[in-house]
Design a protein around this motif. Structure first.
Motif, mmCIF file in Angstrom:
data_model
loop_
_atom_site.group_PDB
_atom_site.id
_atom_site.type_symbol
_atom_site.label_atom_id
_atom_site.label_comp_id
_atom_site.label_asym_id
_atom_site.label_seq_id
_atom_site.Cartn_x
_atom_site.Cartn_y
_atom_site.Cartn_z
ATOM 1 N N GLN A 77 1.276 -9.152 2.624
ATOM 2 C CA GLN A 77 0.608 -7.876 2.360
ATOM 3 C C GLN A 77 1.425 -7.049 1.374
ATOM 4 O O GLN A 77 0.875 -6.406 0.481
ATOM 5 N N ARG A 78 2.742 -7.064 1.546
ATOM 6 C CA ARG A 78 3.602 -6.327 0.623
ATOM 7 C C ARG A 78 3.533 -6.924 -0.777
ATOM 8 O O ARG A 78 3.478 -6.201 -1.783
ATOM 9 N N LEU A 79 3.515 -8.255 -0.866
ATOM 10 C CA LEU A 79 3.404 -8.901 -2.174
ATOM 11 C C LEU A 79 2.074 -8.573 -2.832
ATOM 12 O O LEU A 79 2.020 -8.268 -4.032
ATOM 13 N N ALA A 80 0.980 -8.617 -2.052
ATOM 14 C CA ALA A 80 -0.336 -8.273 -2.601
ATOM 15 C C ALA A 80 -0.340 -6.847 -3.144
ATOM 16 O O ALA A 80 -0.906 -6.568 -4.202
ATOM 17 N N GLY A 81 0.315 -5.935 -2.406
ATOM 18 C CA GLY A 81 0.402 -4.553 -2.866
ATOM 19 C C GLY A 81 1.188 -4.432 -4.155
ATOM 20 O O GLY A 81 0.816 -3.658 -5.064
ATOM 21 N N MET A 82 2.297 -5.170 -4.277
ATOM 22 C CA MET A 82 3.099 -5.141 -5.511
ATOM 23 C C MET A 82 2.284 -5.652 -6.701
ATOM 24 O O MET A 82 2.292 -5.051 -7.783
ATOM 25 N N LEU A 83 1.575 -6.776 -6.504
ATOM 26 C CA LEU A 83 0.774 -7.340 -7.587
ATOM 27 C C LEU A 83 -0.330 -6.384 -8.013
ATOM 28 O O LEU A 83 -0.544 -6.144 -9.203
ATOM 29 N N THR A 84 -1.025 -5.832 -7.024
ATOM 30 C CA THR A 84 -2.128 -4.915 -7.327
ATOM 31 C C THR A 84 -1.638 -3.682 -8.063
ATOM 32 O O THR A 84 -2.271 -3.214 -9.026
ATOM 33 N N SER A 85 -0.493 -3.138 -7.647
ATOM 34 C CA SER A 85 0.030 -1.925 -8.287
ATOM 35 C C SER A 85 0.457 -2.180 -9.725
ATOM 36 O O SER A 85 0.515 -1.255 -10.531
ATOM 37 N N ARG A 86 0.726 -3.433 -10.075
ATOM 38 C CA ARG A 86 1.085 -3.780 -11.455
ATOM 39 C C ARG A 86 -0.143 -4.243 -12.248
ATOM 40 O O ARG A 86 -0.020 -4.647 -13.394
#
Length: 371
Positions: A77-86
């Motif tokens: 979930q944290r990785l998905a959030g990082m990708l989405t924010s970029r």
């Protein structure tokens, strides 16, 4: 992907996310952070021994691999959030990835080393940006405000799924084509839906969408509707799928191909047709159009066929759409052409390379743009 490879991928992503979090608390060169990045590299390299590449797609906060959610708990979930924010919707690792490339990815996801928010793919770590907006670029075609958005990553995941002969991915592309049909019916100028090219890496996406839209515009102008219209759109979307089997260095080579490279390129219609013929759910019309889209009206193109071969009208529509979009798109090895120049070439070549009546219909549709 087998279970061992999936677990190695999960291990690599877990170590990578932990390394990024550790760098935020300590420093990027802290021994613990360096160790975690090395562990991520080792796991990823091991996973890539079994697969040529590994593709991650972010949809609605979930990470998908091969069309299925990757179950890994909070760190995903944290990785998905990082990708989405970029603004990253698709992340692809290719065999041969280096530890330096993985460190650069960690830096990007941590938000450092990306001046102005700009970052680029490396040879073995590829990014797909989220949400390509459809418009006519700088040629005066305007903006298709109602056309449904589509992540490049999601499109490529569907496209690559067809290569792997998965019926569910064909259904996903059919749904996309149905959305185009709905919106095109409401457009005063259907070709306003053409997608601009934003980067060379996105050519597969933009060209496939544009040929689909141009096929639909031609067919609708002829009064075609219903299931046949849908199949003509799908044929346009999949016509170049054989290029998935052509080495990237040939596809993106600046300048002329040599004889050996050209021989490889000329095989893509046959390779694509074979691929689609083996994929459940692909309309037969798409298989035929993929095989025939470079034949030319007088059969002087490729692949070689018997004298008197009769092409599908869908194939000849796709030939026109493919020619038009290839010339209006700026590529690494040449600039784009003006619409009037392309129209002149269509007139010059009709009856030989292009079906005369379909060329006339195409030019009538095109006249909505250049009038």
């Amino acid at each position: 992907m087998n279970e061992a490879t999936r677990q190695r991928l999960l291990g690599a992503l877990r170590s990578l996310v932990t390394a990024i979090s550790g760098a935020a608390l300590y420093a990027a060169r802290h021994p613990r952070v360096t160790l975690l990045r090395s562990e991520a590299f080792a796991e990823l390299s091991a996973a890539l021994e079994a697969e040529e590449s590994l593709s991650l797609v972010v949809i609605d906060g979930e990470i998908l691999v091969e069309g299925a959610p990757l179950d890994g708990g909070l760190f995903l979930q944290r990785l998905a959030g990082m990708l989405t924010s970029r603004g990253i919707g698709h992340l692809k690792f290719l065999r041969g990835v280096t530890e330096e490339e993985l460190a650069a990815l960690a830096s990007i996801l941590a938000g450092s080393g990306t001046a102005g928010g700009q970052f680029h793919s490396s040879p073995h770590v590829r990014f797909g940006r989220v949400e390509v907006r459809y418009s006519g670029g700088t040629d005066g075609t305007g903006h298709a405000s109602g056309l449904p958005g589509m992540e490049i990553g999601r499109f490529m995941e569907l496209y690559e799924g067809v290569v792997r002969h998965r019926r569910s991915h064909v259904t996903g592309l059919a749904d996309l084509v149905a959305g185009f049909i709905t919106v095109l019916r409401e457009q005063a100028s259907p070709l306003a839906a053409l997608a601009p090219l934003r980067a060379v890496d996105e050519y597969t996406f933009t060209h496939s969408v544009n040929v689909c839209v141009l096929n639909l515009a031609q067919a609708m102008a002829l009064g075609i509707d219903g299931p046949l219209l849908q199949e003509i759109g799908i044929a346009g979307m999949l016509h170049d799928i054989g290029k998935m089997f052509v080495p990237p260095e040939i596809l993106t080579k600046p300048g002329q191909l040599d004889d050996d490279e050209w021989a490889v390129m000329r095989r893509h219609p046959l390779m694509g047709a074979r691929c689609l013929a083996e994929t459940p759910g692909v309309p037969r019309l798409a298989v035929v159009a993929t095989f025939e889209h470079h034949l030319k009206h007088d059969l002087s193109g490729y692949p070689s066929v018997a004298a008197g071969w009769r092409q599908s009208l869908c194939s000849e529509m796709t030939t026109l759409s493919d020619f038009f979009d290839a010339l209006r798109t700026r590529r690494a090895y040449r600039d784009s052409m003006e619409l009037r120049q392309i129209a002149g070439l269509l007139l010059e070549k009709r009856g030989r390379e292009f079906h005369p009546l379909l060329t006339r219909n195409f030019l009538l549709v095109l006249s909505r743009l250049v009038a």
